[in-house]
Motif scaffolding. Structure first.
Motif: not given
Length: 246
Positions: A128-139
Motif C-alpha cells: 500500500g502506498l502512503h502519499e504524504s501531504c508535502h509530497g503530494l500537495r507540495g511537490l
C-alpha cells in the motif's frame, strides 16, 4: 552528474538503512554521489514550530554544503519542500537559488531528471502506498483527489517497475496519516485516530507493507502498528526500489 545526498535528521538517527538504500539506488543508476559530512538539519522543525529566525543558521549551512553539487537529492518530500518553498526567506544569492532549484525528492529526481524506465529490483509483496501531504500537495508527486485532472503518481510509476510487486488500491489513497510533525505531539488523540484510520484502509485491502516517500509519516504509522501488533510493516520507497528490501 554530481549528486549531493542529504540525509534528514530522523533517518540519520533512526533509519540509516534508508540512507544506504538511497545511496545504493543512485549509484546503481550511474550518479556520482557525495555526502557532505558536516551536514545537519534543513531547518524545517524549527521553522514549522514558529522559530524561522532561529532556523536560518541551519538553512545557510545546508546551502554551503550543497552549493557545489549539480543536484541535491533527499529521501524526504517534507525536507525538500522546505528547501524549495521556505528558503525564499534567505537572501537570494546565486548559491541559494541554485540549491533551491536543484534540490529534489528521490522519486521526483528519478522520474523528472534521470527519467528512469527500468529498475533491477524485485519485491513479491502486496504494498500500500502512503502519499504524504508535502509530497503530494507540495511537490506534486501525484494527483491530489480534491483537484480535477488526470490521475498520476510518480511514486506508483516507479514502484510498478519492481518485479513481483502488487500495489493495492485504497479507499482513501491520499488521506493524511495524522503525523504532521509537532501536530502529533500537540494533538495526540486526533493524530492517533487519523493514523489508525489509515492503517485500517491498508489492512482492509490486504496490504502486507506500507511504503512512502517520507519516513516521518511511516515512523508514525509504524508506532501504531507495533503498539497494536498488526500484521503490517513499513518500508521507505528507497528500500524497495533499490532491491535491498527482504
Amino acid at each position: 552528474m554530481n549528486v549531493g545526498l542529504f540525509v534528514p535528521c530522523y533517518i540519520d538517527q533512526f533509519y540509516p538503512g534508508v540512507a544506504v538504500a538511497t545511496l545504493r539506488l543512485l549509484e546503481g543508476l550511474g550518479c556520482r554521489v557525495a555526502y557532505p559530512t558536516d551536514q545537519t538539519c534543513c531547518g524545517q522543525p524549527l521553522a514549522n514550530a514558529g522559530f524561522e529566525g532561529e532556523s536560518r543558521g541551519a538553512m545557510q549551512l545546508f546551502v554551503r554544503n550543497f552549493e557545489g553539487c549539480d543536484y541535491v537529492v533527499a529521501p524526504s518530500a517534507s525536507c525538500v519542500l522546505h528547501v524549495r518553498a521556505h528558503y525564499g526567506t534567505l537572501e537570494q544569492t546565486a548559491a541559494v537559488r541554485h540549491v533551491r532549484e536543484r534540490t529534489f525528492e528521490l522519486c521526483q529526481f528519478l522520474t523528472d531528471v534521470l527519467q528512469v524506465g527500468r529498475l533491477a529490483a524485485a519485491f513479491p509483496h502486496r504494498v500500500g502506498l502512503h502519499e504524504s501531504c508535502h509530497g503530494l500537495r507540495g511537490l506534486r508527486l501525484g494527483q491530489a483527489s480534491e483537484i480535477h485532472g488526470p490521475d498520476f503518481s510518480k511514486v506508483r510509476r516507479l514502484l510498478r517497475l519492481v518485479e513481483g510487486i502488487e500495489l493495492v488500491a485504497l479507499d482513501r489513497p491520499d488521506e493524511c496519516c495524522g503525523f504532521g510533525g509537532t501536530f502529533a505531539v500537540g494533538e495526540e488523540a486526533v493524530s492517533v485516530k487519523m493514523g489508525r484510520d489509515r492503517l485500517q484502509d491498508h489492512l482492509a485491502h490486504g496490504a502486507e507493507v506500507i511504503t512512502g516517500t517520507d519516513m516521518s509519516c511511516l515512523m508514525h504509522l509504524d508506532g501504531l502498528i507495533r503498539r497494536r501488533k498488526l500484521p503490517l510493516r513499513v518500508l521507505h520507497v528507497a528500500e524497495i526500489l533499490s532491491g535491498g528490501a527482504p
